[in-house]
Design an enzyme around this catalytic site. Structure first.
Site, mmCIF file in Angstrom:
data_model
loop_
_atom_site.group_PDB
_atom_site.id
_atom_site.type_symbol
_atom_site.label_atom_id
_atom_site.label_comp_id
_atom_site.label_asym_id
_atom_site.label_seq_id
_atom_site.Cartn_x
_atom_site.Cartn_y
_atom_site.Cartn_z
ATOM 1 N N TRP A 79 0.879 -1.184 0.000
ATOM 2 C CA TRP A 79 0.000 0.000 0.000
ATOM 3 C C TRP A 79 0.911 1.228 0.000
ATOM 4 O O TRP A 79 1.743 1.381 0.898
ATOM 5 C CB TRP A 79 -0.895 -0.044 1.228
ATOM 6 C CG TRP A 79 -1.798 1.123 1.394
ATOM 7 C CD1 TRP A 79 -2.683 1.621 0.464
ATOM 8 C CD2 TRP A 79 -1.949 1.930 2.565
ATOM 9 N NE1 TRP A 79 -3.368 2.693 0.997
ATOM 10 C CE2 TRP A 79 -2.938 2.891 2.285
ATOM 11 C CE3 TRP A 79 -1.365 1.932 3.821
ATOM 12 C CZ2 TRP A 79 -3.341 3.861 3.204
ATOM 13 C CZ3 TRP A 79 -1.753 2.879 4.764
ATOM 14 C CH2 TRP A 79 -2.732 3.828 4.440
ATOM 15 N N ASP A 128 0.203 -4.863 9.797
ATOM 16 C CA ASP A 128 -0.854 -3.895 9.513
ATOM 17 C C ASP A 128 -2.072 -4.663 9.007
ATOM 18 O O ASP A 128 -2.067 -5.175 7.892
ATOM 19 C CB ASP A 128 -0.367 -2.889 8.451
ATOM 20 C CG ASP A 128 -1.453 -1.881 8.114
ATOM 21 O OD1 ASP A 128 -1.468 -1.383 6.968
ATOM 22 O OD2 ASP A 128 -2.311 -1.592 8.983
ATOM 23 N N LYS A 156 -12.886 -0.474 7.173
ATOM 24 C CA LYS A 156 -13.541 -1.375 6.220
ATOM 25 C C LYS A 156 -14.503 -2.314 6.918
ATOM 26 O O LYS A 156 -15.649 -2.460 6.484
ATOM 27 C CB LYS A 156 -12.495 -2.194 5.442
ATOM 28 C CG LYS A 156 -11.676 -1.358 4.491
ATOM 29 C CD LYS A 156 -10.511 -0.700 5.180
ATOM 30 C CE LYS A 156 -9.713 0.082 4.178
ATOM 31 N NZ LYS A 156 -8.605 0.817 4.779
HETATM 32 C C1 LIG Z 1 -3.174 -2.012 4.263
HETATM 33 C C2 LIG Z 1 -3.853 -0.748 4.713
HETATM 34 N N1 LIG Z 1 -3.508 -0.198 5.927
HETATM 35 C C3 LIG Z 1 -4.089 0.938 6.361
HETATM 36 C C4 LIG Z 1 -5.032 1.590 5.601
HETATM 37 C C5 LIG Z 1 -5.615 2.887 6.169
HETATM 38 O O1 LIG Z 1 -6.886 2.690 6.670
HETATM 39 P P1 LIG Z 1 -7.610 3.856 7.508
HETATM 40 O O2 LIG Z 1 -8.140 3.187 8.720
HETATM 41 O O3 LIG Z 1 -8.705 4.350 6.594
HETATM 42 O O4 LIG Z 1 -6.636 4.931 7.843
HETATM 43 C C6 LIG Z 1 -5.410 1.089 4.338
HETATM 44 C C7 LIG Z 1 -6.387 1.810 3.489
HETATM 45 N N2 LIG Z 1 -6.479 1.551 2.288
HETATM 46 C C8 LIG Z 1 -7.410 2.032 1.326
HETATM 47 C C9 LIG Z 1 -7.775 3.507 1.412
HETATM 48 C C10 LIG Z 1 -6.581 4.440 1.373
HETATM 49 O O5 LIG Z 1 -5.740 4.322 0.452
HETATM 50 O O6 LIG Z 1 -6.491 5.282 2.285
HETATM 51 C C11 LIG Z 1 -6.915 1.668 -0.090
HETATM 52 O O7 LIG Z 1 -5.874 0.986 -0.191
HETATM 53 O O8 LIG Z 1 -7.626 1.987 -1.051
HETATM 54 C C12 LIG Z 1 -4.826 -0.107 3.910
HETATM 55 O O9 LIG Z 1 -5.169 -0.648 2.724
#
Ligand SMILES: Cc1[nH+]cc(COP(=O)(O)O)c(/C=N/[C@@H](CC(=O)O)C(=O)O)c1O
Length: 398
Positions: A130, A211, A246
């Site tokens: 990511w 993560d 999610k």
């Molecule tokens: C692996 C991973 N870790 C952490 C996050 C961050 O999650 P948050 O709780 O919203 O801070 C995301 C978000 N991924 C999606 C959204 C983004 O890029 O922010 C994505 O990969 O589309 C991940 O895909």
């Protein structure tokens, strides 16, 4: 005065959302950002969340600052989800856990902690990973390297190369791992492979930073935490960042957690204190509303059970879309192997389309994928899947 400030090129994932929103194509399909959309293409409000919101709304209580570490119930919910209810390390007080501003906030506080207390440590991320993993750790002045992970030619994992690479690292180097539902490839390690990885980490005294942003979307809540719980069983020090964006469908409420598993309760107390100090100097305290929703859903047995069922329904719909997409593509392009689509776990599929093919999907069909060919399978539904498969078949013929 600010003329020397660089223009921001935009984020490859979040920037897609803006382009998608601005696209007037009536057939447009959003397969970019990692957001779960239901069969109607709508971002759902889970029933368990509706119940929790009703409890918060009646009566509406004052909104004081939360503790720097967040609500105790939010923290407890993270711990029990990650390590299992009644886990010995929880009874022994070996885990320092804070509520954070989503998984991103957890990664940021974790990166700051590594920078401050392990200044010699480098952080190694999977290739690919990511994109924000790299930005967050580099933004905390932690040097970032990449470890071999995905074999694009064979849609598989470069497991032996990855292990060989880990064996070259220095004591206390950090390895950023995806316990399940790898972003962006969807390719996960088997339990036997995790055992090998964790044995190498133990032998070389590396620091695993796991993560987990999609717990429940792979196998199930416990199976998706296998790597986390195996590391605990092996007595490894461990960082875990988790996100409720999610699996609680609470993206904008910014709810997650950071947990650090320590060898002793005294060390856990020391780490917990420093995590609090770090929160104070970065954002002071986490969001209240989302924290209360997490606290209620995670600690009410009936709501927790309902929540798990709702997550599995999302998981199963994504799996159904994978099966359907694979069968439609196989029918259209019989001489091409699409097994990767159902071998991959979680929200994402690494389609292997070239950047030019991804661009043509977008310009000709209004279908949005990340430029590295990542597709968010959760954006598919029975109304758009044939359109998407036809479009993919068209650009794949180029
Ligand atoms: C692996 C991973 N870790 C952490 C996050 C961050 O999650 P948050 O709780 O919203 O801070 C995301 C978000 N991924 C999606 C959204 C983004 O890029 O922010 C994505 O990969 O589309 C991940 O895909």
């Amino acid at each position: 005065m600010f003329e020397r400030i660089d223009y921001y090129a935009g984020d490859p994932i979040l920037g897609l959302m803006e382009k998608y929103s601005a696209d007037n194509n009536p057939n447009k399909v959003n397969l970019g950002i990692g957001i779960y959309y239901d069969e109607s293409g709508v971002l759902p409000v889970l029933d368990c969340v509706k119940t929790a919101e009703a409890r918060i709304a009646d009566p509406i209580a004052p909104r004081p600052y939360l503790p720097m570490a967040g609500l105790p119930g939010h923290r407890k919910g993270c711990q029990e989800l990650l390590f299992g209810k009644g886990a010995q390390i929880l009874q022994d007080g070996l885990v320092a856990t804070i509520a954070t501003i989503g998984g991103s906030g957890a990664l940021k506080v974790g990166a700051e902690f590594i920078h401050e207390w392990f200044p010699q440590s480098k952080c190694y991320v999977s290739d690919p990973t990511w994109g924000n993993h790299i930005a967050i750790f580099e933004g905390s002045d932690v040097e970032v390297g990449k470890y071999p992970y995905y074999d694009k030619a064979n849609s598989s994992i470069k497991f032996d190369e990855m292990i060989a690479f880990f064996e070259t690292l220095n004591k206390h180097d950090v390895i950023l791992l995806h316990p399940c539902c790898h972003n962006p490839t969807g390719m996960d390690l088997t339990q036997a492979q995790w055992d090998t990885v964790l044995n190498v980490i133990k032998a070389h005294e590396l620091i695993p930073f796991m993560d987990i942003a999609y717990q429940g979307f792979g196998e199930d809540m416990d199976g998706d935490a296998y790597a986390i719980r195996k590391a605990v069983e092996m007595g490894l020090p461990l960082f875990v960042s988790n996100s409720f964006s999610k699996n609680l469908s609470l993206y904008g409420e910014r709810v997650g957690g950071l947990s650090v598993v320590c060898p002793t309760a005294d060390e856990a107390e020391r780490v917990f204190g420093q995590l609090n100090a770090m929160v104070r100097r970065i954002y002071s305290s986490p969001p209240s509303h989302g924290g209360h929703v997490v606290d209620i859903v995670m600690n009410d047995d009936a709501l927790h059970e309902q929540w798990v069922g709702e997550v599995y329904a999302m998981r199963d719909r994504i799996k159904a879309m994978r099966l359907k997409l694979k069968s439609v593509l196989e029918a259209k392009i019989p001489n091409r192997n699409f097994d990767y689509i159902t071998r991959q776990n979680g929200m994402f599929s690494f389609t292997g389309l070239t950047p030019e093919q991804v661009e043509r999907l977008q310009s000709k069909y209004g279908i949005y994928m990340v430029s590295n060919s990542r597709m968010c399978v959760a954006g598919l539904n029975t109304s758009n899947i044939d359109y998407v498969a036809n479009a993919m078949a068209d650009v794949l013929k180029d």
